[in-house]
Design a protein around this motif. Structure first.
Motif, PDB file in Angstrom:
ATOM      1  N   SER A 200      40.740 -16.816  -1.623  1.00  0.00           N
ATOM      2  CA  SER A 200      39.761 -16.200  -2.507  1.00  0.00           C
ATOM      3  C   SER A 200      39.053 -15.100  -1.739  1.00  0.00           C
ATOM      4  CB  SER A 200      38.847 -17.601  -2.858  1.00  0.00           C
ATOM      5  OG  SER A 200      39.535 -18.389  -3.686  1.00  0.00           O
TER       6      SER A 200
ATOM      7  N   THR B  30      38.276 -12.002  -4.555  1.00  0.00           N
ATOM      8  CA  THR B  30      37.185 -12.216  -5.554  1.00  0.00           C
ATOM      9  C   THR B  30      35.878 -12.486  -4.918  1.00  0.00           C
ATOM     10  OG1 THR B  30      38.807 -13.220  -6.878  1.00  0.00           O
ATOM     11  CG2 THR B  30      36.705 -13.739  -7.370  1.00  0.00           C
TER      12      THR B  30
ATOM     13  N   CYS C 148      30.485 -16.536 -12.677  1.00  0.00           N
ATOM     14  CA  CYS C 148      31.824 -16.018 -12.495  1.00  0.00           C
ATOM     15  C   CYS C 148      32.498 -16.708 -11.237  1.00  0.00           C
ATOM     16  CB  CYS C 148      31.706 -14.234 -12.416  1.00  0.00           C
ATOM     17  SG  CYS C 148      33.240 -13.235 -12.069  1.00  0.00           S
TER      18      CYS C 148
ATOM     19  N   HIS D 124      35.802 -18.741 -10.973  1.00  0.00           N
ATOM     20  CA  HIS D 124      36.985 -18.678  -9.928  1.00  0.00           C
ATOM     21  C   HIS D 124      37.132 -20.104  -9.185  1.00  0.00           C
ATOM     22  CE1 HIS D 124      39.246 -16.842  -6.900  1.00  0.00           C
ATOM     23  NE2 HIS D 124      38.533 -17.469  -6.003  1.00  0.00           N
TER      24      HIS D 124
ATOM     25  N   GLU E  19      41.280 -18.071 -10.762  1.00  0.00           N
ATOM     26  CA  GLU E  19      41.696 -16.691 -11.440  1.00  0.00           C
ATOM     27  C   GLU E  19      41.122 -15.655 -10.813  1.00  0.00           C
ATOM     28  OE1 GLU E  19      41.973 -18.340 -15.804  1.00  0.00           O
ATOM     29  OE2 GLU E  19      40.281 -17.312 -15.324  1.00  0.00           O
ATOM     30  N   GLU E  20      41.562 -14.236 -10.920  1.00  0.00           N
ATOM     31  CA  GLU E  20      41.104 -13.372  -9.902  1.00  0.00           C
ATOM     32  C   GLU E  20      39.686 -13.016 -10.481  1.00  0.00           C
ATOM     33  OE1 GLU E  20      43.515 -10.014 -12.557  1.00  0.00           O
ATOM     34  OE2 GLU E  20      44.097 -10.445 -10.495  1.00  0.00           O
ATOM     35  N   PHE E  21      38.960 -11.829 -10.044  1.00  0.00           N
ATOM     36  CA  PHE E  21      37.573 -11.559 -10.247  1.00  0.00           C
ATOM     37  C   PHE E  21      37.678 -10.831 -11.746  1.00  0.00           C
ATOM     38  CE2 PHE E  21      34.697  -7.924 -10.309  1.00  0.00           C
ATOM     39  CZ  PHE E  21      33.694  -8.499 -10.486  1.00  0.00           C
TER      40      PHE E  21
ATOM     41  N   SER F 299      37.846 -14.033 -14.267  1.00  0.00           N
ATOM     42  CA  SER F 299      36.901 -14.796 -14.072  1.00  0.00           C
ATOM     43  C   SER F 299      35.468 -14.367 -14.731  1.00  0.00           C
ATOM     44  CB  SER F 299      36.242 -15.132 -12.872  1.00  0.00           C
ATOM     45  OG  SER F 299      37.267 -15.974 -12.202  1.00  0.00           O
TER      46      SER F 299
END
Length: 196
Positions: A79, A82, A137, A141, A146-148, A151
């Motif tokens: 992560s 992100t 956000c 995540h 999920e990616e930035f 999200s």
């Protein structure tokens, strides 16, 4: 300044500090790298808490003693992209907060000005909203992986449905914690004063 005695005469040697041309740029870069690292550590903390609490409530059967270490590992490995982007957003919100800070002098002399209080309310609401969006956000995540950008889009759709309620809850909770912290500090001060 260094003084050097030679016989009856005293020589005074002076030296002036002269910064290299690149020193200012390096200080600027190192300050922002340090600030980003601080915000990244805060983002990992929120990621860790959201992941552990969410796993405990939604997937209780997968909770293991290694779960906290697993989320810390995720925060520094898979992560990292992100959380790095979210740390930049946290830095921007913090910069806006510092630059739009109002002083006690403005409060004392501007208490009768309705425009001043309108600006204070807008500032508090906007900063609380930006902070809340960034945290939501990050929590999206933590739950989905999920990616930035995905999200952020999911956070936007959530805010469209329940944004005002979330903003009121976030602001009320943060203000309650600030008041509790204040009274705890005053109580500890009085306790220490009585004990001495």
């Amino acid at each position: 300044t260094v003084s050097d005695s030679v016989g009856s005469e005293t020589k005074i040697l002076t030296c002036d500090f002269e910064a290299k041309d690149y020193a200012g740029n390096l200080m600027f870069i190192s300050f922002y790298i340090w600030q980003w690292m601080w915000m990244y550590a805060n983002a990992v903390q929120i990621f860790f808490v959201a992941g552990c609490v969410g796993t405990y409530h939604f997937h209780k059967d997968t909770v293991t003693p290694k779960l906290p270490l697993t989320f810390i590992k995720f925060g520094f490995t898979t992560s990292i992209g992100t959380l790095s982007k979210l740390s930049l957003v946290f830095m921007a919100v913090d910069y806006i907060k510092k630059k739009s800070k109002f002083s006690c002098k403005k409060i004392l002399f501007g208490w009768y000005d309705p425009v001043f209080w309108l600006a204070v309310i807008i500032r508090c609401c906007c900063l609380a909203f930006l902070n809340m969006m960034t945290k939501f956000c990050l929590i999206f995540h933590a739950f989905s992986g999920e990616e930035f950008w995905t999200s952020a889009k999911r956070t936007k759709s959530l805010m469209e449905k329940a944004g005002l309620g979330g903003l009121v809850l976030e602001t009320a909770a943060m203000n309650c914690f600030a008041v509790i912290a204040y009274f705890l500090a005053v109580g500890m001060g009085f306790f220490c004063w009585c004990v001495r």
